[in-house]
Structures are given as structure tokens and as C-alpha cells.
Design an enzyme around this catalytic site. Structure first.
Site, PDB file in Angstrom:
ATOM      1  N   ASP A   1       2.561   4.212   3.810  1.00 31.76           N
ATOM      2  CA  ASP A   1       2.464   5.252   4.822  1.00 31.76           C
ATOM      3  C   ASP A   1       1.439   4.879   5.890  1.00 31.76           C
ATOM      4  OD1 ASP A   1       2.387   7.671   6.157  1.00 31.76           O
ATOM      5  OD2 ASP A   1       1.130   8.658   4.661  1.00 31.76           O
TER       6      ASP A   1
ATOM      7  N   ASP B   1       4.092   6.381  12.713  1.00 33.05           N
ATOM      8  CA  ASP B   1       3.928   6.867  11.345  1.00 33.05           C
ATOM      9  C   ASP B   1       5.173   6.618  10.497  1.00 33.05           C
ATOM     10  OD1 ASP B   1       3.304   8.180   9.039  1.00 33.05           O
ATOM     11  OD2 ASP B   1       3.089  10.162   9.949  1.00 33.05           O
TER      12      ASP B   1
END
Ligand SMILES: *[C@@H]1O[C@H](CO)[C@@H](O)[C@H](O)[C@H]1NC(C)=O
Ligand SMILES: *[C@@H]1O[C@H](CO)[C@@H](O)[C@H](O)[C@H]1NC(C)=O
Ligand SMILES: *[C@@H]1O[C@H](CO)[C@@H](O)[C@H](O)[C@H]1NC(C)=O
Ligand SMILES: *[C@@H]1O[C@H](CO)[C@@H](O)[C@H](O)[C@H]1NC(C)=O
Ligand SMILES: *[C@@H]1O[C@H](CO)[C@@H](O)[C@H](O)[C@H]1NC(C)=O
Ligand SMILES: *[C@@H]1O[C@H](CO)[C@@H](O)[C@H](O)[C@H]1NC(C)=O
Ligand SMILES: *[C@@H]1O[C@H](CO)[C@@H](O)[C@H](O)[C@H]1NC(C)=O
Length: 399
Positions: free
Chosen positions: A112, A290
Site C-alpha cells: 500500500d 495510492d
């Protein structure tokens, strides 16, 4: 589970596993299934909403970690001039494998770029970690108990546990003294029903770390185990890959366009504009890159401006629809270059089965303090390079 939000894990083909510190970039294979549609191809609005909520929670968590670590109230979300001190949630999508401890045990991990901590389920976790592989630091000769507990909160979801350091290997690169949470409690968002991997690894910068320790990739650089201070993602329906320590020239074509990181917390960059059918509809925006967010999101004022120019219909909850037959070609301009979003990514699908109206992949979300998020809907269109050494993000066309 009703939602099919998950990626599918492929075993990583690690090059040169016999070498402790391979000097060639090595990769983690990633695969995913798109999770925003029902079986009939129409948009699954529950799933879209779940993604939006989890994104807001993640941002709230990032803001509080940043405030704690820097003494400033929140990561600046507006565009700032370069010389300023520059600066997840549940439904996370991209995962591969890592190994932890001595002897090493293997875990699946969500990678992530929108957070910075590392956590795994621990032996005291009990039912909330059911279905996840457990890391037992007492079975690892290299683990060290830091004598602290930490609660990484993600709104409804959280990972609470003891902090340890241990040896962590990703794609053949080994770091020592890596801080991680050995969880005693996983919140609902991390139950194996909603979160298939065993744990999560953040790939953003240290100011976002809740326990304020270097994230894994920054430790790799500090311990000089990666050939280059760079990692790169291809996120696609097939052939997805996360490469550590370099760029995979086979996965992109043409030039790479770089945008400086404006704030080293998230991977935050300036976005020149967002366009439809070649016309710039909003400009002067700041966004984060992201891999842990599915959607492409923006603040509601600018998103409304974008869709109003296209005569789109508001569906509420930040969503808009347009006629499927004349769906616009969307693009995002970064570093002076335009990156097109394919219709497969920008068109989320019909509003309902066989509806002539389709839902746009740019979604309004005001939980993020004005920041836009270049999530999956955008990132599936580019090869994306996270260049820590030069504090920049590179984008290139997929090969
Ligand atoms: C940012 O820097 C540019 C160039 O130095 C300057 O023209 C501009 O006014 C600055 N903007 C802000 C908001 O400070
Ligand atoms: C490891 O063992 C020590 C000593 O028995 C104990 O205090 C600690 O809680 C154990 N850690 C875990 C994660 O089980
Ligand atoms: C951790 O935080 C979550 C969310 O705020 C909360 O529900 C949970 O009870 C906390 N756990 C502990 C052990 O403090
Ligand atoms: C281990 O990492 C911490 C930061 O997480 C650092 O303060 C400490 O000095 C490191 N210890 C060693 C032996 O490198
Ligand atoms: C760009 O956005 C910033 C922050 O929202 C604002 O202060 C500035 O005036 C804007 N500049 C232009 C040219 O719109
Ligand atoms: C939107 O509607 C207005 C008014 O009917 C029209 O002039 C304009 O061409 C339309 N724009 C698009 C992109 O359809
Ligand atoms: C989008 O681009 C494609 C290919 O260039 C073109 O055929 C199509 O007409 C465009 N759509 C719109 C609404 O302009």
C-alpha cells in the site's frame, strides 16, 4: 463474501533466492480481479461506497499519524511551493508475499503506497485474526520485543498489538531491525472475510508511520540492500508486478514523465489538470498516488465542475452517470503530459443491468481535505515509478 474486491495472489518469482542480497531488481507478481461490478456487469454501489468509506478512514489515520510525528496538524493537502517542508483501510487490493523471522515464515501482504506501517497477525490474536497466517515472534531467533503496544486505527478497522523488530524479506531483499505490529486484535476491516492477505505493508514515507519508524523500503535503502532507491508498480488485470530496486523496462514504452513529491508523507504530487475529450475541466489540484485505493477521487467542488461540463447526472454519494454510448475520454495531466484513462477503467459500468447510463470512475470524496487520489482506476493505465532517491513519481505508458 458478496463483494469480490480482492486481488488474487500469485507466488512471487524471486530471482536469485540463494543470494542474501540480490543486486538485480526483483519482483513480486501481483494479480487482481476488479471488484466494483455485479455479476451482470452493472455497478455494485455497495462496493463503491465501501471503498469510499475505507479511503476516508485511511486518510484520517494518516492525518493523525502525521500530526503526531511532525507536530503539524495534518499533511498539507493544498499545492505548496517546493521549498516548503515537503510532504488504508479495509478493501485493499494488491498483494504478494514476504517472509519474516528466523527461520523465515511466509505471509501474504497488501502493498500500500498510501500508508507506512507493517503489521501481521500474532499468536495472541484469537478469533479476530482467524484465517490469517500467524507470525509468532517467540519462534523467531531474530525478533526483539520493543516493549510497547500500538493501535493502528483505520476507523472501524484497526490492528492492535505489540511492537517488535525482526528480519523481513521482500522479493529477495532482506532488512533487519524492521519494526512491525504483531497484532493481538484485528478490527472487522481486517477479518479474512474482507481482507484476504495476512497483513499490510505501507510503502509511503515515515511521517505517516503511526509508530514513527522507517517503513520497509526506506530501511532497505538505509541498509543498502536494494540496487536503486526505487520501486515500481504495474497494476493491471493480468501481469501485475511490484518491482523493488529498479524499473522493469519490459513493462513500459516511451518516456517516463516525473512529478516531484511535494510532501514526503503520502506520495503526494501536483496534478496539472483533469480533462475529458481533450478539454481541461479542472486544474491546480494536488493528489496522492495510492495503490491501496481502488477509485480515482477528488474534492466535490472540482468533481462537480468536471461532470457539469459534461452534462452528467448526479447519482448522489459523489457518483455521476453519463450515457454509455458517448462516454467521455478522460485524462489526467501530470508534469505537462496527458495520461488517458481507458474506457475499461474510467467507465465503472452501467448504473443497472442494461441501463443506457454508465457511472464515471472519478468520484467525489470530501473526506480527504481537498486531496485527489490517483488510485487503481488511474494507476491501471500507467507504469508507475516510486523514486525515493529523487523524491518523485514517474509515469509511463504500459508496454
Ligand atoms: C510559487 O512559486 C512561484 C515561483 O517562484 C511563484 O510565482 C508563486 O507565486 C508561488 N506561489 C505561492 C502560492 O507561493
Ligand atoms: C513471548 O514470550 C514472552 C515470555 O514468555 C511473553 O511475555 C510474550 O507475551 C510472548 N509474545 C507473544 C507475541 O506471544
Ligand atoms: C484500537 O482502536 C480501535 C478503533 O479506534 C478500537 O475499536 C479498539 O478498541 C482499540 N483497541 C485497543 C486494544 O485499544
Ligand atoms: C533499529 O531501528 C530503530 C528505528 O526503528 C533505530 O532507532 C535503532 O537504532 C535501530 N537499531 C539498530 C541496531 O540498527
Ligand atoms: C491553486 O490552489 C491553491 C490552493 O487551493 C490556491 O491558493 C491558488 O490560488 C490556486 N491557484 C490558481 C491559479 O487557481
Ligand atoms: C451540455 O448542455 C448544454 C446545454 O444544453 C449544451 O450546450 C452543451 O453542448 C452540452 N455539453 C455536452 C458536453 O454535452
Ligand atoms: C474517445 O476516443 C475514441 C478513440 O480516439 C473515439 O473513437 C471516441 O469518439 C472518443 N469519444 C468521445 C466521446 O469523444
Amino acid at each position: 463474501m458478496r463483494f469480490s474486491l480482492y486481488s488474487f495472489v500469485a507466488v512471487l518469482p524471486v530471482l536469485a533466492t540463494a543470494l542474501p542480497h540480490p543486486r538485480t531488481p526483483t519482483s513480486v507478481a501481483l494479480r487482481k480481479r476488479s471488484g466494483l461490478r455485479n455479476a451482470d456487469g452493472s455497478v455494485n454501489f455497495d462496493s463503491v461506497r465501501a471503498h469510499m468509506t475505507s479511503t476516508e478512514r485511511k486518510f484520517q489515520r494518516g492525518s493523525s499519524a502525521y500530526a503526531k510525528n511532525t507536530g503539524r496538524s495534518a499533511p498539507p493537502t493544498k499545492r505548496t511551493n517546493g521549498s516548503d517542508p515537503l510532504t488504508d483501510g479495509s478493501d485493499l487490493l494488491w498483494f504478494g508475499e514476504i517472509s519474516v523471522g528466523t527461520p523465515p515464515s511466509t505471509y501474504t501482504i497488501d502493498f500500500d503506497t498510501g500508508s507506512s506501517d507493517l503489521f501481521l497477525a500474532g499468536p495472541k490474536c484469537g478469533s479476530s485474526c482467524l484465517g490469517h497466517s500467524i507470525f509468532n515472534p517467540n519462534s523467531s531467533s531474530t525478533s526483539k520485543d520493543l516493549g510497547q503496544t500500538f493501535n493502528a486505527t483505520y476507523g472501524k478497522g484497526n490492528a492492535f498489538g505489540e511492537l517488535y523488530t525482526d528480519v523481513v524479506t521482500v522479493a529477495g531483499y532482506t532488512v533487519t531491525n524492521q519494526t512491525l505490529i504483531v497484532a493481538e486484535q484485528y478490527g472487522e476491516a481486517f477479518s479474512d472475510q474482507t481482507f484476504p492477505p495476512d497483513g499490510l505493508m505501507g510503502l509511503a514515507f515515515q511521517p505517516l508511520s503511526g509508530y514513527d519508524s522507517p517503513p520497509v523500503f526506506l530501511n532497505m535503502i538505509a541498509q543498502n540492500v536494494v540496487p536503486e532507491p526505487v520501486f515500481a508498480f504495474k497494476l493491471a488485470e493480468s501481469g501485475s508486478e511490484l518491482l523493488f530496486g529498479g524499473i522493469n523496462a519490459d513493462l513500459y514504452q516511451g518516456d517516463i514523465t516525473y512529478a516531484p513529491v511535494t510532501q514526503e508523507a503520502y506520495w503526494q504530487i501536483d496534478i496539472d489538470s483533469a480533462s475529458a475529450n481533450g478539454q481541461q475541466l479542472v486544474s491546480n489540484i494536488s493528489g496522492i498516488v495510492d495503490t491501496g485505493t481502488t477509485l480515482f477521487t477528488g474534492d466535490s467542488t472540482n468533481v462537480a465542475k468536471f461532470y457539469d461540463a459534461l452534462n452528467a447526472t448526479s447519482l448522489g454519494n459523489g457518483l455521476y452517470s453519463l450515457p454509455c454510448a458517448s462516454f467521455p475520454n478522460a485524462s489526467v495531466e501530470i508534469g505537462g503530459r496527458s495520461f488517458a484513462l481507458s474506457s475499461e477503467t474510467f467507465n465503472l459500468g452501467p448504473v443497472s443491468y442494461e441501463s443506457p447510463d454508465c457511472v464515471g470512475g472519478l468520484v467525489a470524496n470530501d473526506g480527504l481535505n481537498g486531496l485527489w487520489i490517483l488510485g487503481d482506476v488511474f494507476l491501471r493505465n500507467t507504469y508507475t515509478i516510486f523514486d525515493v532517491g529523487n523524491s518523485q513519481v514517474g509515469f509511463a505508458d504500459l508496454a
